[in-house]
Scaffold this active site. Sequence first.
Site, mmCIF file in Angstrom:
data_model
loop_
_atom_site.group_PDB
_atom_site.id
_atom_site.type_symbol
_atom_site.label_atom_id
_atom_site.label_comp_id
_atom_site.label_asym_id
_atom_site.label_seq_id
_atom_site.Cartn_x
_atom_site.Cartn_y
_atom_site.Cartn_z
ATOM 1 N N LYS A 191 -12.581 -8.912 11.324
ATOM 2 C CA LYS A 191 -11.244 -9.070 11.908
ATOM 3 C C LYS A 191 -10.419 -7.826 11.598
ATOM 4 O O LYS A 191 -10.054 -7.571 10.473
ATOM 5 C CB LYS A 191 -10.508 -10.295 11.363
ATOM 6 C CG LYS A 191 -9.269 -10.570 12.229
ATOM 7 C CD LYS A 191 -8.133 -11.272 11.539
ATOM 8 C CE LYS A 191 -7.210 -10.409 10.753
ATOM 9 N NZ LYS A 191 -6.331 -9.492 11.516
ATOM 10 N N GLY A 244 -6.524 -4.936 1.765
ATOM 11 C CA GLY A 244 -5.147 -5.171 2.181
ATOM 12 C C GLY A 244 -4.263 -5.411 0.979
ATOM 13 O O GLY A 244 -4.530 -4.883 -0.112
ATOM 14 N N SER A 245 -3.248 -6.227 1.169
ATOM 15 C CA SER A 245 -2.269 -6.427 0.102
ATOM 16 C C SER A 245 -2.809 -7.355 -0.981
ATOM 17 O O SER A 245 -3.656 -8.218 -0.715
ATOM 18 C CB SER A 245 -0.991 -7.011 0.688
ATOM 19 O OG SER A 245 -1.272 -8.257 1.303
ATOM 20 N N THR A 246 -2.300 -7.196 -2.186
ATOM 21 C CA THR A 246 -2.691 -8.052 -3.307
ATOM 22 C C THR A 246 -2.307 -9.498 -3.018
ATOM 23 O O THR A 246 -3.043 -10.437 -3.339
ATOM 24 C CB THR A 246 -2.054 -7.517 -4.598
ATOM 25 O OG1 THR A 246 -2.683 -6.257 -4.896
ATOM 26 C CG2 THR A 246 -2.255 -8.456 -5.777
ATOM 27 N N GLU A 247 -1.160 -9.666 -2.366
ATOM 28 C CA GLU A 247 -0.686 -11.001 -2.006
ATOM 29 C C GLU A 247 -1.716 -11.738 -1.128
ATOM 30 O O GLU A 247 -2.092 -12.881 -1.413
ATOM 31 C CB GLU A 247 0.613 -10.775 -1.227
ATOM 32 C CG GLU A 247 1.419 -11.960 -0.879
ATOM 33 C CD GLU A 247 2.513 -11.542 0.136
ATOM 34 O OE1 GLU A 247 2.859 -10.339 0.226
ATOM 35 O OE2 GLU A 247 2.976 -12.444 0.845
ATOM 36 N N GLY A 249 -4.830 -10.864 -0.790
ATOM 37 C CA GLY A 249 -6.062 -10.947 -1.584
ATOM 38 C C GLY A 249 -6.142 -12.268 -2.337
ATOM 39 O O GLY A 249 -7.196 -12.909 -2.402
ATOM 40 N N GLU A 266 -10.294 -5.112 -2.047
ATOM 41 C CA GLU A 266 -9.763 -3.781 -2.300
ATOM 42 C C GLU A 266 -8.281 -3.878 -1.971
ATOM 43 O O GLU A 266 -7.913 -4.014 -0.809
ATOM 44 C CB GLU A 266 -10.517 -2.772 -1.414
ATOM 45 C CG GLU A 266 -10.465 -1.382 -1.959
ATOM 46 C CD GLU A 266 -9.266 -0.649 -1.422
ATOM 47 O OE1 GLU A 266 -8.226 -0.643 -2.102
ATOM 48 O OE2 GLU A 266 -9.364 -0.090 -0.322
ATOM 49 N N CYS A 300 -3.684 3.068 -0.173
ATOM 50 C CA CYS A 300 -3.681 2.213 -1.359
ATOM 51 C C CYS A 300 -3.722 3.074 -2.618
ATOM 52 O O CYS A 300 -3.284 2.650 -3.675
ATOM 53 C CB CYS A 300 -4.856 1.252 -1.307
ATOM 54 S SG CYS A 300 -6.373 2.055 -0.852
ATOM 55 N N GLU A 397 4.510 -1.632 -4.946
ATOM 56 C CA GLU A 397 3.874 -0.752 -3.972
ATOM 57 C C GLU A 397 4.779 -0.634 -2.744
ATOM 58 O O GLU A 397 5.090 -1.637 -2.101
ATOM 59 C CB GLU A 397 2.524 -1.338 -3.566
ATOM 60 C CG GLU A 397 1.784 -0.467 -2.571
ATOM 61 C CD GLU A 397 0.385 -0.985 -2.240
ATOM 62 O OE1 GLU A 397 0.249 -2.179 -1.939
ATOM 63 O OE2 GLU A 397 -0.548 -0.166 -2.279
HETATM 64 P P1 NAP Z 1 -2.051 -7.612 4.808
HETATM 65 O O1 NAP Z 1 -1.240 -8.731 5.343
HETATM 66 O O2 NAP Z 1 -2.680 -7.749 3.482
HETATM 67 O O3 NAP Z 1 -3.150 -7.280 5.929
HETATM 68 C C1 NAP Z 1 -4.478 -6.882 5.717
HETATM 69 C C2 NAP Z 1 -5.420 -7.684 6.604
HETATM 70 O O4 NAP Z 1 -5.441 -9.050 6.181
HETATM 71 C C3 NAP Z 1 -4.997 -7.737 8.071
HETATM 72 O O5 NAP Z 1 -6.143 -7.747 8.877
HETATM 73 C C4 NAP Z 1 -4.255 -9.051 8.119
HETATM 74 O O6 NAP Z 1 -4.089 -9.585 9.396
HETATM 75 C C5 NAP Z 1 -5.130 -9.902 7.263
HETATM 76 N N1 NAP Z 1 -4.489 -11.126 6.758
HETATM 77 C C6 NAP Z 1 -3.165 -11.395 6.612
HETATM 78 N N2 NAP Z 1 -2.987 -12.635 6.131
HETATM 79 C C7 NAP Z 1 -4.210 -13.179 5.980
HETATM 80 C C8 NAP Z 1 -4.688 -14.434 5.523
HETATM 81 N N3 NAP Z 1 -3.860 -15.396 5.123
HETATM 82 N N4 NAP Z 1 -6.031 -14.638 5.485
HETATM 83 C C9 NAP Z 1 -6.893 -13.692 5.880
HETATM 84 N N5 NAP Z 1 -6.497 -12.478 6.324
HETATM 85 C C10 NAP Z 1 -5.181 -12.219 6.375
HETATM 86 O O7 NAP Z 1 -1.193 -6.319 4.807
HETATM 87 P P2 NAP Z 1 0.054 -6.008 5.769
HETATM 88 O O8 NAP Z 1 0.904 -7.217 5.953
HETATM 89 O O9 NAP Z 1 -0.473 -5.376 6.976
HETATM 90 O O10 NAP Z 1 0.830 -4.949 4.895
HETATM 91 C C11 NAP Z 1 1.651 -5.410 3.843
HETATM 92 C C12 NAP Z 1 1.449 -4.595 2.594
HETATM 93 O O11 NAP Z 1 0.073 -4.661 2.188
HETATM 94 C C13 NAP Z 1 1.660 -3.097 2.740
HETATM 95 O O12 NAP Z 1 2.999 -2.752 2.685
HETATM 96 C C14 NAP Z 1 0.879 -2.585 1.576
HETATM 97 O O13 NAP Z 1 1.624 -2.702 0.394
HETATM 98 C C15 NAP Z 1 -0.299 -3.493 1.515
HETATM 99 N N6 NAP Z 1 -1.492 -2.920 2.172
HETATM 100 C C16 NAP Z 1 -2.461 -2.413 1.396
HETATM 101 C C17 NAP Z 1 -3.583 -1.839 1.976
HETATM 102 C C18 NAP Z 1 -4.686 -1.264 1.155
HETATM 103 O O14 NAP Z 1 -5.419 -0.452 1.669
HETATM 104 N N7 NAP Z 1 -4.870 -1.682 -0.064
HETATM 105 C C19 NAP Z 1 -3.708 -1.795 3.349
HETATM 106 C C20 NAP Z 1 -2.702 -2.358 4.146
HETATM 107 C C21 NAP Z 1 -1.601 -2.906 3.520
HETATM 108 P P3 NAP Z 1 -2.733 -9.183 10.179
HETATM 109 O O15 NAP Z 1 -3.003 -7.839 10.679
HETATM 110 O O16 NAP Z 1 -2.556 -10.167 11.261
HETATM 111 O O17 NAP Z 1 -1.608 -9.251 9.182
#
Ligand code: NAP
Length: 493
Positions: A191, A244-247, A249, A266, A300, A397
């Site tokens: 996804k 993605g985000s720790t939240e 995760g 990650e 990240c 972050e």
């Molecule tokens: P995110 O919500 O953690 O998104 C990462 C991936 O997870 C996306 O494909 C997202 O889909 C998906 N996702 C979201 N909620 C989910 C759930 N409940 N179950 C399974 N998958 C889910 O990150 P974001 O909202 O795009 O960004 C928010 C913050 O995350 C950023 O500001 C940054 O701090 C952090 N981040 C970290 C990294 C990294 O490389 N470590 C990368 C991106 C963001 P959707 O696209 O529909 O949300």
Amino acid sequence: MSTQMSPKVHSFLSKPLQLLIGGEWVGSASGKQFETFNPATGAVLARVAEGDKADIDQAVKAARRAFESGPWPRLSPSERGRMLWKLADLLEQHLDELAELESLDNGKPYAVARVADVPLSVDNFRYMAGWATKIEGSTIPVSVPGDAYLAYTLREPVGVVGQVIPWNFPLLMAAWKLGPALAAGCTVVMKPAEQTPLSILRLGELIQEAGFPPGVVNIVPGFGETAGAALAAHPDVDKIAFTGSTEVGKLIVRASAGNLKKVSLELGGKSPNIVLADADLETAIPGSANAIFFNHGQCCTAGSRLYVHESLFDKVVAGVADAAKKIRVGPGLDPATHMGPLVSQEQLDRVSGFLESGEREGARAVAGGKKLGGPGYFVQPTVLVDVKPEMKVVREEIFGPVVTAIPFRDPQEVLPTANNSVYGLAAAVWTRDISKAHLLAGKLKAGTVWINCYNVFDAALPFGGYKQSGWGREMGRAVFELYTETKSVCTRL
Ligand code: NAP
Ligand code: MG
């Protein structure tokens, strides 16, 4: 290259952009679509089929069939390796087009996607192609008294893998995850992030062109709360890999509990970048600027906490601020652009919120500090000083081009401060003293430590986080821990 879209990309975006399930491009079960935007203008780039739980179910079924009875896990390792290599060749042949798609969808400069995102993805597939023939068990001497035994281990593919990836390096994150899973003989449901599905859909076409059997790679664009959550919770998925985000995760971990699928994560970071008193400033200053401003700080690993020895503080801060002021911010397709827009309105609001909170709490911007007027999601590269350890801008972050600079007196003092974070993804040390550098490297609680460099990645180097920056290591040989099961076979002779 002009700022106009090329005919190739235009024709790709004019097609129906669908889900790849069981080797076919299909619409979503609900018939719904979602829009993906050009972050440089805020305009709609394309409409994409929106997968949710029903489509994830179909994709998992296809991946399960491909794993249990399809040819993929039964191909010789050499044939699997050859196909991965072929995919790498195809990516290379479509370098310009993929870089353009990445720039349009994510906002990053075309020139950067062309020298970083796409070639690193190609490298990753080639490196993992080489591993397909080298995933091996061992023979194990056993000490059971009496009889003689022959005991050995097998490394078997873990099965059907769910992969959820972010928007900051869309194609590269897909490559990091697909390469090892496929080399190991797994089948995948991926996804992409809702903000950046385009390069992954093009990758799906190239996967088909390379000849991967149906169902080996399934791609379901959609939202995290629906498609992502369904994949993480799915009872027939053996392993979930997330970046993605720790939240989120933590949500993945909870969702995975139903069938106790294997989990690798990650996640975020707040990485310390430490400039010691004897650092070579000719490299430390541009290196520290690059540590935070590369990919608009949407890394990240971003070096977002800059700790500088007090004797050099003013000089280094002035140098990084000067670099920030020279960065030309503009649309990714404009060849004059050094830094593009942030990926979305949501991220612009988030980063602006941090800038406001910094200002409220007494931080001072020596470069940038504001978002830029629209259209598009642009923000100024920012250097903050007069910050305190308890401020939000120092602890959380930001995921934007914002660095906090903090002076220190001696390395004994900076080490606990640097390690004082819930994250532990990366860290860097700039010094001419080899012993000091390696002593610090040993004590920094981070999955990667760079010495006199920053953001150096290689397919052969394991990558992942301590603490809340994640579970497991991607890349290198270490990644096969994530995509294989070890089976012990013991025979009495
Ligand atoms: P995110 O919500 O953690 O998104 C990462 C991936 O997870 C996306 O494909 C997202 O889909 C998906 N996702 C979201 N909620 C989910 C759930 N409940 N179950 C399974 N998958 C889910 O990150 P974001 O909202 O795009 O960004 C928010 C913050 O995350 C950023 O500001 C940054 O701090 C952090 N981040 C970290 C990294 C990294 O490389 N470590 C990368 C991106 C963001 P959707 O696209 O529909 O949300
Ligand atoms: Mg999200």
